[in-house]
Design a protein around this motif. Structure first.
Motif, PDB file in Angstrom:
ATOM      1  N   LEU A   1     -38.041 -10.363 -20.626  1.00  0.00           N
ATOM      2  CA  LEU A   1     -37.262 -11.471 -20.875  1.00  0.00           C
ATOM      3  C   LEU A   1     -37.760 -12.250 -22.034  1.00  0.00           C
ATOM      4  O   LEU A   1     -37.067 -12.664 -23.231  1.00  0.00           O
ATOM      5  CB  LEU A   1     -37.487 -12.764 -19.763  1.00  0.00           C
TER       6      LEU A   1
ATOM      7  N   VAL B   1     -36.507  -9.948 -25.141  1.00  0.00           N
ATOM      8  CA  VAL B   1     -35.088 -10.405 -25.559  1.00  0.00           C
ATOM      9  C   VAL B   1     -35.267 -11.684 -26.479  1.00  0.00           C
ATOM     10  O   VAL B   1     -34.344 -11.825 -27.436  1.00  0.00           O
ATOM     11  CB  VAL B   1     -34.213 -10.311 -24.406  1.00  0.00           C
TER      12      VAL B   1
ATOM     13  N   LEU C   1     -36.527 -11.384 -29.883  1.00  0.00           N
ATOM     14  CA  LEU C   1     -35.542 -10.735 -30.733  1.00  0.00           C
ATOM     15  C   LEU C   1     -34.319 -11.527 -31.132  1.00  0.00           C
ATOM     16  O   LEU C   1     -33.772 -11.367 -32.187  1.00  0.00           O
ATOM     17  CB  LEU C   1     -35.066  -9.396 -30.167  1.00  0.00           C
ATOM     18  N   VAL C   2     -33.747 -12.334 -30.312  1.00  0.00           N
ATOM     19  CA  VAL C   2     -32.677 -13.077 -30.483  1.00  0.00           C
ATOM     20  C   VAL C   2     -33.178 -14.428 -31.290  1.00  0.00           C
ATOM     21  O   VAL C   2     -32.318 -14.709 -32.362  1.00  0.00           O
ATOM     22  CB  VAL C   2     -31.751 -13.630 -29.146  1.00  0.00           C
ATOM     23  N   PHE C   3     -34.078 -15.127 -30.637  1.00  0.00           N
ATOM     24  CA  PHE C   3     -34.278 -16.515 -31.171  1.00  0.00           C
ATOM     25  C   PHE C   3     -35.588 -16.357 -32.396  1.00  0.00           C
ATOM     26  O   PHE C   3     -35.908 -17.590 -32.847  1.00  0.00           O
ATOM     27  CB  PHE C   3     -34.588 -17.442 -30.078  1.00  0.00           C
ATOM     28  N   GLY C   4     -36.399 -15.384 -32.640  1.00  0.00           N
ATOM     29  CA  GLY C   4     -37.319 -15.196 -33.526  1.00  0.00           C
ATOM     30  C   GLY C   4     -36.824 -15.438 -34.867  1.00  0.00           C
ATOM     31  O   GLY C   4     -35.716 -15.207 -35.454  1.00  0.00           O
TER      32      GLY C   4
ATOM     33  N   TYR D   1     -37.138 -14.226 -38.017  1.00  0.00           N
ATOM     34  CA  TYR D   1     -37.797 -12.836 -38.577  1.00  0.00           C
ATOM     35  C   TYR D   1     -36.370 -12.305 -39.521  1.00  0.00           C
ATOM     36  O   TYR D   1     -35.246 -12.754 -39.395  1.00  0.00           O
ATOM     37  CB  TYR D   1     -38.359 -12.059 -37.673  1.00  0.00           C
ATOM     38  N   GLY D   2     -36.674 -11.504 -40.499  1.00  0.00           N
ATOM     39  CA  GLY D   2     -35.728 -10.708 -41.068  1.00  0.00           C
ATOM     40  C   GLY D   2     -35.325 -11.486 -42.441  1.00  0.00           C
ATOM     41  O   GLY D   2     -36.187 -12.622 -42.921  1.00  0.00           O
TER      42      GLY D   2
END
Lengths: 526, 372
Positions: free
Chosen positions: A501, A504, A507-510, A512-513
């Motif tokens: 959890l 996930v 990855l969605v709310f981080g 980054y990028g």
């Protein structure tokens, strides 16, 4: 290779996979090799500095041990009376102390030159004006990864050998692995050789319980770092970037937002470190015990960055407070000022020095020194006022629980968070001005007119931060009486589900990028 | 009992992992841009995978192919089956790998490459990379295209910011688009599992006109160096080899456009290359007057891209060459093709009608990628 980079995640995954397939005897060598790779991935040309520190520390430990061995040999070789033996032992200890001091000096010298030379040169030049082009004389090397951490750990090792806490290590690779163990290089925690040395060389088996806990810890760390710390960093940087414009309510916002950032960043990083290390079969010490629940600054420092506080207590505070010159000065104070002052004198001297060093350990800049001294002043004042507090409690019957306890927690939180502004603004004058403006500039309407949405965070970002902070708070409360590790012991399915959890959610709310700066952990810069 | 507990634990762990993967899949589908309203460019490339029948001609290149060549018009006039695989500022290496991917599935008679992108020797913009590459299915061609296209420490031509693209984010798009979670629209939910068609075999239709008189164009800015870069030329060489190895005729084309300016020095290099490699070079820009292109009525954005009227003129001209010089067959008599292309013609005509209706009602287009 940032902890938050894809390269690191692949590196860690491959390492774990290979590590757990290797026979036990090979594991330390793989750990050492991966530590060297990790260190070199930041700046390979800094490897000689790490190797130098390892060699000096190893040789220093052996030399100290040899002095003791030879001394004991001499003492036991002849028939000496008690006094002579005592005197011989004193001589041996003096020699060992000299070797230890030389080793510590050599270790610290590398740190001093690489980290503090530019700062010292700049300040000396400001006083003496000996050059117009001081930047030409600056060292422009990137600091070796984790130098502030591994140097202090190596110093601790040599001092412990001198204190005969444990014997000197004869295998240089063990010392090298102790110093370079990569999870600790990013931001600690400091460990002592008697805690981790043996574990590193003979890691324990990692069962389902440890592994499930390790993954949960890692996932929790990434959640805190990427979802909260790196998101709130956008607003903190905006506020700190224009301290003259962002005053009053904005400065208060900076205080609160930075407290979220540093907590999520530092504790998140330590969670990843401890989790990863546990997955490798090496248990590292905890570095935090719910620090924002502290009721005083002194308590806060027993709960925040615990390993640093312990290091300073053990290797600086205690030796300083019983040092010969301090004792002599105390006697002078007793004679000329009074017994009460003399009693306090060694503690005060040691406290001031420790906080000065703590400040400058965080960074070669005046704002860090001011930060250290601010902590020192608050702690000493609070110590001086403690009899008054006791009288107040006795007279009013108000204890440290309930509403008063909550008040103490809130007070300590804001006090610490304001002191931390020296770090945010990186300038002593600006920090005083900005923090002062909280009490003098009454523009608190900006909290309600949408102005906070101009700092690089949207309403959704703030909502996410609020949810994240609520989760952290709930986890802290849950872990209060009984640790979460114990609470979830044996419940592998729950741990794995929570890890998934969190992964996930990260990855969605981080944050980054592209569009976000991949940021190193704050404490990695110290 | 112990065994039962272990099985239960294992089942929960497997379920948790599967549920997480499902959640990640849903999050990915939700967060990736759909390009169904506003700018539509990002939806073009993927439409190739919906094709049921092979094509006799494949067009590759940048916006100068997707707005200037109409496969439906080509079909109607010459019975030539074709597809346009182009996207905004599609770089030559992206065209190459898209072509390589298509040639792995079909063998056309000819490939037409629009030469404008030869002027770019380096990746330009992350946004355009995404538009060109996100629509590609995961394959070795896509991975090679990503590898060749990523900005690695270069400045984005639009924002000026130094960009480091992540290879993984092309394989797992959630890593790139996750931050859209706070700005999702109803389109993101509606098109999670399928998107509408927005092109006509890769042709982006616009019926509106926003013309320009050649006198209104800004003065041509001289360049320091007009030489095509080594990477661009290398990919053109590779395209020649690729077509040769598949027995496909490679044709070079320059579409008519006034902006960006096509320098004589560029033209000379393309002519020299075509001549050296025995390639047919169709310069529609030079033939614009002869084929009746009027930049005041035939473009929708002041000389950059042809509108429907301009595109059909270009298509008619190119189609004539394809038919006469290369003997591309007329498939209108083939029932299978006729039925598939009848559907395409209907969609084409419906869209013309819809755009003309909106134009008549509003005086300008709002939908169909006109605003975005």
């Amino acid at each position: 290779m940032l902890y938050t980079s894809a390269e690191f995640i692949i590196f860690a995954a491959v390492l774990l996979a290979v590590y757990h397939t290797l026979p036990r005897v090979c594991k330390p060598y793989l750990l050492l090799l991966s530590s060297v790779i990790f260190f070199a991935s930041y700046a390979w040309y800094n490897l000689p500095f790490l190797i130098f520190t390892v060699l000096v520390t190893y040789a220093g430990g052996i030399a100290v041990a040899k002095v003791y061995e030879r001394g004991e040999g001499e003492i036991s070789s002849g028939e000496f009376d008690r006094e002579t033996k005592k005197e011989m032992r004193r001589r041996v200890k003096r020699r060992a102390k000299l070797v230890m001091a030389l080793t510590v000096t050599a270790d610290i010298a590398v740190l001093a030159v690489l980290k503090y030379y530019n700062f010292a040169l700049h300040n000396a030049n400001a006083l003496l004006h000996f050059t117009k082009n001081e930047s030409d004389l600056f060292i422009t090397l990137a600091l070796p990864l984790g130098i502030s951490f591994y140097t202090f750990m190596c110093v601790g090792y040599v001092v412990d050998v001198f204190r005969k806490k444990y014997s000197a290590e004869r295998n240089i690779l063990k010392v090298a692995l102790f110093a370079a163990y990569f999870p600790q290089l990013v931001q600690g925690p400091f460990s002592r050789y008697d805690e981790t040395g043996a574990q590193l060389w003979s890691p324990s088996d990692v069962g389902a319980d440890a592994l499930s806990w390790a993954f949960l810890r890692i996932a929790w760390g990434y959640f805190k770092k990427l979802v909260l710390a790196d998101r709130v960093a956008v607003a903190v940087n905006a506020l700190a970037g224009d301290a003259d414009a962002y005053r009053g309510a904005y400065a208060l916002a900076a205080v609160v937002l930075y407290s979220i950032r540093i907590y999520a960043d530092f504790t998140g990083g330590i969670d990843i470190t401890i989790g990863l290390s546990e997955a490798l079969g090496v248990k590292l010490r905890e570095n935090f015990i719910r620090p924002y629940f502290s009721k005083s600054i002194a308590e806060y420092w027993r709960r925040w960055h615990i390993s640093l506080g312990e290091w300073f207590r053990e290797y600086l505070f205690y030796p300083l407070s019983i040092a010969g010159p301090v004792g002599k000065a105390s006697k002078w104070v007793k004679k000329h000022v009074g017994a009460g002052a003399a009693k306090r004198f060694p503690v005060y001297v040691a406290t001031v020095i420790v906080w000065f060093v703590t400040g400058i350990w965080h960074g070669a800049a005046w704002n860090f020194i001011a930060w250290g001294m601010a902590n020192c002043v608050v702690i000493l004042i609070s110590q001086e006022l403690s009899p008054l507090y006791e009288k107040f409690h006795a007279k009013t019957g108000i204890g440290e629980g309930g509403a008063w306890g909550a008040f103490m927690i809130v007070r300590t939180y804001f006090l610490m968070s304001m002191i931390r502004m020296f770090d945010v603004y990186a300038d002593v004058g600006k920090t005083f001005s900005a923090v002062g403006s909280i009490f003098t500039t009454f523009n608190y309407g900006v909290f309600f007119d949408g102005s906070m949405l101009t700092l690089g965070l949207t309403g959704a970002d703030y909502a996410l931060l609020a949810v994240g902070c609520a989760v952290i708070f709930a986890v802290s409360v849950l872990g209060g009486k009984k640790s979460l590790r114990e609470r979830t012991s044996g419940r592998y399915a729950l741990r794995v589900s929570l890890s998934c959890l969190l992964a996930v959610a990260t990855l969605v709310f981080g944050a980054y990028g592209i569009g976000y700066d991949a940021s190193q952990f704050i404490y990695n810069q110290f | 009992m112990e065994k039962k507990k272990r099985i239960r634990t294992a089942a929960i762990i497997i379920a948790a992992i599967l549920v997480s993967l499902c959640l990640l899949d849903i999050a990915t589908r939700l967060c990736v841009p759909k390009y169904m309203s506003g700018a539509l460019d990002g939806a073009f490339i993927a439409e190739y995978y919906d094709e049921k029948l092979p094509h006799d001609v494949l067009f590759v290149g940048d916006c100068e192919v997707f707005s200037n060549i109409s496969p439906v018009a080509l079909w109607r006039e010459y019975g030539i089956t074709s597809f346009v695989r182009g996207s905004a500022q599609q770089l030559i290496w992206q065209s190459y790998y898209l072509l390589e991917e298509m040639l792995a599935h079909e063998t056309p008679k000819a490939v037409v490459f629009n030469v404008l992108s030869l002027k770019y020797n380096e990746p330009q913009k992350e946004a355009y990379n995404r538009i060109a590459l996100d629509g590609m299915k995961l394959s070795r061609y896509k991975l090679a295209a990503v590898e060749a296209s990523m900005l690695q420490g270069q400045r984005d031509a639009d924002t000026g910011e130094v960009v480091n693209e992540s290879f993984l984010s092309y394989v797992f798009p959630l890593l790139r688009y996750h931050s859209r979670w706070s700005s999702l629209t109803s389109d993101d939910v509606k098109y999670m599992y399928g998107r509408d068609k927005v092109t006509h075999n890769g042709y982006y239709m616009r019926v509106d006109a926003n013309g320009v008189s050649p006198d209104e164009l800004p003065a041509v800015r001289p360049l320091d160096d007009y030489t095509f870069g080594s990477t661009a030329t290398e990919y053109l060489d590779k395209m020649v080899t690729l077509c040769e190895s598949h027995g496909v005729e490679l044709i070079l084309m320059k579409a008519p456009s006034l902006v960006p300016h096509w320098y004589d020095e560029y033209e000379a290099q393309v002519e020299a290359y075509a001549s050296a490699h025995g390639l047919r070079y169709i310069n529609v820009l030079a033939a614009a007057n002869d084929i009746g292109i009027d930049y005041e009525t035939d473009t929708f954005d002041r000389g950059m891209h042809m509108n429907l009227s301009g595109a059909e003129k270009v298509t008619s001209y190119v189609g004539g060459i394809l038919s006469d010089e290369f003997g591309i067959p007329d498939r209108r008599g083939d029932e299978e093709y006729a039925s598939v292309w009848a559907e395409k013609e209907k969609f084409y005509d419906d869209m013309i009608a819809a755009q003309q209706k909106e134009l008549a009602e509003l005086g300008h287009l709002v939908h169909f990628g006109a605003v975005g």
